[in-house]
Design a protein around this motif. Structure first.
Motif, mmCIF file in Angstrom:
data_model
loop_
_atom_site.group_PDB
_atom_site.id
_atom_site.type_symbol
_atom_site.label_atom_id
_atom_site.label_comp_id
_atom_site.label_asym_id
_atom_site.label_seq_id
_atom_site.Cartn_x
_atom_site.Cartn_y
_atom_site.Cartn_z
ATOM 1 N N VAL A 143 0.411 -5.742 -11.478
ATOM 2 C CA VAL A 143 1.200 -6.200 -10.329
ATOM 3 C C VAL A 143 0.706 -5.483 -9.071
ATOM 4 N N CYS A 144 0.431 -6.244 -8.027
ATOM 5 C CA CYS A 144 -0.081 -5.694 -6.769
ATOM 6 C C CYS A 144 0.983 -5.800 -5.679
ATOM 7 N N ALA A 145 1.000 -4.820 -4.802
ATOM 8 C CA ALA A 145 1.843 -4.863 -3.605
ATOM 9 C C ALA A 145 0.928 -4.912 -2.395
ATOM 10 N N ALA A 146 1.168 -5.873 -1.516
ATOM 11 C CA ALA A 146 0.304 -6.056 -0.348
ATOM 12 C C ALA A 146 1.147 -6.101 0.914
ATOM 13 N N ARG A 159 -6.432 -13.570 2.065
ATOM 14 C CA ARG A 159 -7.495 -12.769 1.461
ATOM 15 C C ARG A 159 -6.952 -11.966 0.274
ATOM 16 N N LYS A 160 -5.844 -11.283 0.491
ATOM 17 C CA LYS A 160 -5.277 -10.434 -0.554
ATOM 18 C C LYS A 160 -4.698 -11.265 -1.690
ATOM 19 N N ILE A 171 1.303 -10.693 -7.580
ATOM 20 C CA ILE A 171 1.359 -9.991 -6.299
ATOM 21 C C ILE A 171 2.696 -10.183 -5.609
ATOM 22 N N ILE A 172 3.142 -9.119 -4.977
ATOM 23 C CA ILE A 172 4.288 -9.159 -4.058
ATOM 24 C C ILE A 172 3.740 -8.839 -2.681
ATOM 25 N N ILE A 173 3.967 -9.706 -1.737
ATOM 26 C CA ILE A 173 3.437 -9.487 -0.400
ATOM 27 C C ILE A 173 4.562 -9.404 0.618
ATOM 28 N N VAL A 223 -2.181 -1.197 -4.561
ATOM 29 C CA VAL A 223 -1.644 -1.325 -3.202
ATOM 30 C C VAL A 223 -2.758 -1.763 -2.264
ATOM 31 N N SER A 224 -2.471 -2.772 -1.456
ATOM 32 C CA SER A 224 -3.417 -3.220 -0.435
ATOM 33 C C SER A 224 -2.691 -3.306 0.902
ATOM 34 N N PHE A 225 -3.329 -2.753 1.933
ATOM 35 C CA PHE A 225 -2.685 -2.689 3.252
ATOM 36 C C PHE A 225 -3.702 -2.967 4.334
#
Length: 475
Positions: A143-146, A159-160, A171-173, A223-225
């Protein structure tokens, strides 16, 4: 009409448990466009649980299935570019042509990820013992958080999302609360393209509270920011404390070096229009102008003449070249940069003030005669301000260009092959563009070094942050 803004959780568009809302303002007219729900911890828990449940099956999905969905997303982006672009102009402010162009270019990003997700390969390692099999596989990280910014709300989010989904992650954005229509449109597109429920989740709210809650959650594994350096460092520290991989695309302060052998009129026009793109609110915008002394005066005159004649207004007006700043607070920031420049001996050649009209408009500004210690030369203005300075030789300007802790993008203009080779090797940046503005394409990596970030988005590197490497050996 401006779209309704909701959460998108577990395949449903909902206002969840929100009891608080935030107004969405048109920065050109100050019109209230609508209301945005503020997530509670119950909403975030729902998103986390939905993403975790979806990951258990999505991780095993066929790359062909993921590719098919991303292909549909690309086509829907193209089909709806005009409508989505109009909404971006309403809540973000950029000219309509820029907004529509942003959406259309993102169709290419979805197509690129649709192709590349079918090529996330492992490898076989020849064993020392013929009875042993050794293989390396790439598996989705989880699971990714963006967290995505307001300046390119469609581009930065897709992109993310495309990278995470293409890799087999969920993903949760949290998109930008000030310009939310783009992320809402992306959620609707993926929903209609057949993405299973829970794979993509969209929440809104108080940025610091949401990022803290999601990053601390044991469910989130990546995590992507994209955003400012100070916030990026805070989130990176929090993620590091929990041993979570990060992708950070942070701010820059892009130098542009103009050598004396160029076509001055052509380069000045290119740089002037690139500088006012999205009112200068671009992380790869040229922000430190180093002009060779032999052409400085002619370049300055041409550059100023072009900026003095651009059309500034509502982005929906087809005659507009530059729209407003996205927030009222950006006006005060521009004034602060100008006042500091004056203290450092700067001369205002053009602009230097807010425009006397409704909306968050600031005049294109050119400041000369600055020293390298001025705020404009050490901090990214993120607005339509261009400081022009002189240089005399290549080694000197490279030292000055590399003196800051940022390293996102850098530009140079020269027709001399040896000079081009020298500066492209010496400039300390994740992306160096010579004689044009050739970054941010789907097939090329986008990312910085030093304080400007960690990791890349796009290119064959696009899935690096969303997969883990597993070595399997069997006898």
């Amino acid at each position: 009409m401006y779209p309704t803004i909701n959460f998108y959780i577990n395949g449903e568009f909902t206002s969840g448990n929100a009891t608080k809302h935030q107004s969405i303002i048109n920065p050109a007219t100050l019109e209230n466009l609508g209301q945005l729900p503020i997530a509670t911890t119950r909403d975030l828990d729902h998103a986390l649980q939905s993403a975790q449940a979806a990951f258990e099956s999505w991780r095993h999905s066929s790359p062909m299935e993921r590719s098919k969905i991303l292909r549909k997303v690309a086509q829907l982006c193209r089909d709806r570019a005009e409508e989505i672009g109009r909404h971006i102009t309403l809540d973000q402010g950029k000219p309509l042509a820029e907004s529509v162009g942003e959406v259309k270019s993102c169709a290419d990003h979805a197509d690129w990820h649709a192709e590349e997700c079918r090529r996330i390969y492992g490898r076989v390692i020849p064993p020392r013992d013929p009875r042993v099999r050794q293989i390396v596989v790439k598996e989705p990280i989880g699971v990714c958080a963006a967290f995505t910014p307001w300046n390119f709300p469609f581009n930065q989010a897709i992109r993310k999302i495309s990278a995470a989904i293409g890799a087999g992650c969920t993903i949760i954005i949290k998109g930008p609360e000030d310009s939310p229509s783009a992320v809402m449109a992306i959620a609707r597109i993926f929903h209609e393209a057949g993405l299973p429920q829970g794979v993509l989740n969209v929440v809104w709210g108080v940025p610091a509270e949401i990022s803290d809650y999601l990053i601390r959650s044991p469910i989130v594994r990546k995590v992507s920011f994209t955003g400012s350096v100070p916030v990026g460092k805070q989130l990176a520290a929090l993620a590091g404390a929990h041993m979570k991989p990060i992708t950070m695309e942070l701010g820059g302060h892009s130098p542009v070096l103009v050598f004396p052998d160029v076509d001055i009129a052509r380069v000045a026009k290119q740089l002037a229009y690139f500088k006012i793109r999205n009112a200068g609110q671009v992380c790869i915008s040229p922000t430190r102008f180093y002009i060779h002394d032999a052409i400085y005066d002619e370049f300055k005159k041409t550059f100023i003449d072009i900026l003095a004649n651009i059309n500034i207004g509502d982005g929906l007006d087809p005659e507009t070249d530059m729209g407003p700043l996205a927030h009222e607070r950006r006006l005060a920031t521009m004034d602060q940069f100008v006042q500091n420049a004056l203290k450092h001996g700067g001369k205002i050649e053009l602009g230097g003030k807010r425009l006397d009209k409704t909306g968050y408009f600031y005049a294109p500004t050119v400041i000369s005669e600055l020293d390298d210690q001025a705020q404009l030369m050490t901090e990214e203005p993120f607005g339509p301000i261009a400081p022009l300075t002189r240089f005399h030789d290549t080694e000197e300007v490279l030292r000055r260009a590399n003196a800051l802790p940022y390293g996102l993008a850098a530009y140079a203009f020269t027709n001399h092959l040896q000079t081009a080779h020298q500066v492209s090797n010496a400039l300390q940046a994740g992306m160096v563009s010579i004689n044009h503005f050739g970054v941010a394409l789907p097939e090329t990596p986008f990312g910085g070094i030093k304080d400007s970030g960690i990791g890349s988005e796009g290119g064959i590197e696009t899935f690096d942050g969303y997969v883990v490497t597993k070595f399997i050996t069997q006898r």
